[in-house]
Scaffold this active site. Structure first.
Site, PDB file in Angstrom:
ATOM      1  N   ASP A 134       0.789  -1.233   0.000  1.00 44.29           N
ATOM      2  CA  ASP A 134       0.000   0.000   0.000  1.00 44.29           C
ATOM      3  C   ASP A 134       0.825   1.289   0.000  1.00 44.29           C
ATOM      4  O   ASP A 134       0.545   2.198  -0.770  1.00 44.29           O
ATOM      5  CB  ASP A 134      -0.958  -0.013   1.205  1.00 44.29           C
ATOM      6  N   LEU A 169      -3.959  -6.190  -0.652  1.00 43.06           N
ATOM      7  CA  LEU A 169      -2.960  -6.496  -1.668  1.00 43.06           C
ATOM      8  C   LEU A 169      -1.548  -6.159  -1.195  1.00 43.06           C
ATOM      9  O   LEU A 169      -1.340  -5.197  -0.462  1.00 43.06           O
ATOM     10  CB  LEU A 169      -3.257  -5.702  -2.948  1.00 43.06           C
ATOM     11  N   CYS A 188     -16.944  -6.308 -15.213  1.00 41.27           N
ATOM     12  CA  CYS A 188     -17.914  -5.284 -14.797  1.00 41.27           C
ATOM     13  C   CYS A 188     -18.990  -5.060 -15.867  1.00 41.27           C
ATOM     14  O   CYS A 188     -20.148  -4.746 -15.548  1.00 41.27           O
ATOM     15  CB  CYS A 188     -17.208  -3.963 -14.497  1.00 41.27           C
ATOM     16  N   CYS A 214     -13.753  11.941  -2.546  1.00 44.21           N
ATOM     17  CA  CYS A 214     -14.013  10.593  -2.023  1.00 44.21           C
ATOM     18  C   CYS A 214     -14.122  10.637  -0.498  1.00 44.21           C
ATOM     19  O   CYS A 214     -13.218  11.131   0.186  1.00 44.21           O
ATOM     20  CB  CYS A 214     -12.882   9.658  -2.449  1.00 44.21           C
ATOM     21  N   GLN A 220      -9.922  11.082   6.238  1.00 47.00           N
ATOM     22  CA  GLN A 220      -8.537  11.042   6.705  1.00 47.00           C
ATOM     23  C   GLN A 220      -7.866  12.420   6.746  1.00 47.00           C
ATOM     24  O   GLN A 220      -6.726  12.544   7.190  1.00 47.00           O
ATOM     25  CB  GLN A 220      -7.717  10.106   5.807  1.00 47.00           C
ATOM     26  N   ASP A 241     -17.419   2.296   2.536  1.00 44.89           N
ATOM     27  CA  ASP A 241     -17.594   0.985   1.903  1.00 44.89           C
ATOM     28  C   ASP A 241     -18.646   0.977   0.796  1.00 44.89           C
ATOM     29  O   ASP A 241     -18.912  -0.073   0.210  1.00 44.89           O
ATOM     30  CB  ASP A 241     -18.013  -0.055   2.958  1.00 44.89           C
ATOM     31  N   CYS A 243     -19.065   1.878  -2.403  1.00 46.57           N
ATOM     32  CA  CYS A 243     -18.845   1.380  -3.766  1.00 46.57           C
ATOM     33  C   CYS A 243     -18.513  -0.110  -3.782  1.00 46.57           C
ATOM     34  O   CYS A 243     -18.659  -0.762  -4.821  1.00 46.57           O
ATOM     35  CB  CYS A 243     -17.755   2.177  -4.474  1.00 46.57           C
ATOM     36  N   LYS A 281      -3.171   9.040  24.628  1.00 42.08           N
ATOM     37  CA  LYS A 281      -2.763   7.737  25.159  1.00 42.08           C
ATOM     38  C   LYS A 281      -3.902   6.728  25.065  1.00 42.08           C
ATOM     39  O   LYS A 281      -3.708   5.596  24.600  1.00 42.08           O
ATOM     40  CB  LYS A 281      -2.305   7.892  26.614  1.00 42.08           C
ATOM     41  N   LYS A 297      -5.912  10.893  16.273  1.00 38.45           N
ATOM     42  CA  LYS A 297      -7.290  11.021  16.759  1.00 38.45           C
ATOM     43  C   LYS A 297      -8.048  12.193  16.144  1.00 38.45           C
ATOM     44  O   LYS A 297      -9.277  12.187  16.121  1.00 38.45           O
ATOM     45  CB  LYS A 297      -7.304  11.145  18.283  1.00 38.45           C
TER      46      LYS A 297
END
Length: 377
Positions: A134, A169, A188, A214, A220, A241, A243, A281, A297
């Site tokens: 990744d 992967l 597809c 996205c 993130q 999740d 798609c 912590k 966080k």
């Protein structure tokens, strides 16, 4: 050395150590991919988390001396929890996407790749490797597609005939010349369910993703989430999740092959309100083993605030007001102001008016003003 025999031995050993799919590909440059990556950059569709040097992403020889082949692996992960916890009024819960269930997949796949390296080295001492999961330079999906692991779906995931797209992967460049496997034909067809279901229209067309839209990417980020996307977040804390969930190839796909990938329901569907005041912590102790914690966080807390607004959770107003009054981070105060206004009511309005008297950060003041304007309509 008979590399055909060695290849079969590697395949057999990979099954012994819990690798669900393995494929072999040439180490030739990924020429077609290069054009797509350049185009993604030109359109500002890249996430920014990728390797910046496109040459390194498409030419194995740029990152490995005399590459002869690439070994690709895939591990299937669960799509359903064995123990499900449900949120309710007063106890709302957020959710981490399936790819963050269990132990961080980077750790799991690196372990399998390390075992594979050791096995091959025991057979061929002069073998050299460069393994990645990744975060390496190569594009995992491009390698997996070339190695016959699966095809690249319109949802920008590798879809395998055996496990759908619920696979992690990894790959290994090597100086050993293995016979490459045949790619799998794309299945597809005319289906566009993933494109149609994408909450923010991030799937521009089949196989092309605008990362800046996205939700998986947006969860993130650490800054203010653009307002146009907040209502689409729902109760997602990390990832998305959608798609994959709507893909017909994933219907009925749920595999529990790896104990370390099993989710703890309290961790992957945590109560939202306690997250607002969680310390570093405690956050690391509770979520640090998951891939969804890699950004710390702050994004999770911001997303929890947005999720409470999604539920219009009036019982959470005191906690949100506390964030608005006391949190030292402008992103948290401003997002809390937005959420308080979304939940609405007299208590919300009074809290925003009080906060406006003391707030000095321009972005937070903007959120407060917009919130008050919406409450006065």
């Amino acid at each position: 050395m008979n590399y055909d025999v060695l290849k079969q031995e590697i395949i057999a050993y990979s099954r012994e150590i819990g690798i669900d799919k393995i494929g072999f590909a040439s180490a030739a440059p990924f020429l077609e991919l290069k054009d797509r990556l350049v185009r993604q950059q030109e359109l500002n569709y890249a996430s920014g988390f990728e390797e910046k040097d496109i040459e390194k992403r498409v030419e194995p020889a740029k990152i490995f001396d005399q590459p002869r082949s690439i070994i690709a692996i895939a591990l299937a992960y669960p799509s359903k929890m064995k123990e499900v916890v449900k949120g309710k009024r007063g106890e709302r819960r957020g959710v981490f996407c399936r790819a963050s269930w269990g132990e961080d997949y980077h750790t799991v796949l690196r372990d399998r790749l390390s075992q594979l390296e050791a096995f091959i080295s025991s057979k061929v001492p002069e073998a050299r490797f460069r393994s990645m999961v990744d975060t390496g330079e190569l594009v995992d999906r491009a390698v997996a597609e070339r190695a016959g692991i699966g095809w690249s779906g319109k949802n920008c995931s590798i879809i395998t005939p055996d496990f759908g797209s619920y696979v992690y992967l990894g790959e290994m460049i090597t100086n050993l010349p293995f016979e490459p496997d045949e790619p799998i034909e794309e299945r597809c067809g005319t289906c566009t369910k993933c494109i149609d279901a994408c909450p923010t229209g991030a799937l521009v067309q089949g196989g092309q993703l605008n990362s800046s839209r996205c939700i998986a990417f947006l969860t993130q980020t650490k800054d203010f989430m653009p307002e146009e996307f907040r209502d689409h977040l729902g109760n997602r804390l990390y990832g998305c999740d959608t798609c994959q969930a709507v893909c017909p190839e994933n219907k009925g796909m749920d595999f529990h092959f790896h104990e370390e990938m099993e989710p703890s329901s309290e961790e992957v569907k945590p109560l939202l309100e306690p997250l607002l005041q969680i310390g570093n912590k405690k956050f690391k102790e509770r979520f640090g083993y998951m891939s969804g914690s890699w950004r710390g966080k702050k994004p999770i807390q911001r997303n929890a605030i947005i999720a409470l607004a999604h539920f219009k959770e009036t019982s959470a107003l005191p906690s949100l007001i506390q964030v608005l009054k006391e949190d030292v981070r402008p992103v948290m105060r401003g997002t809390a102001a937005w959420a308080i206004a979304k939940i609405g009511g007299l208590e919300a309005k009074e809290a925003l008016l009080k906060a406006k008297e003391k707030e000095t950060d321009p972005e937070v003041r903007k959120e407060i003003d917009q919130g008050l304007a919406s409450l006065n309509q």
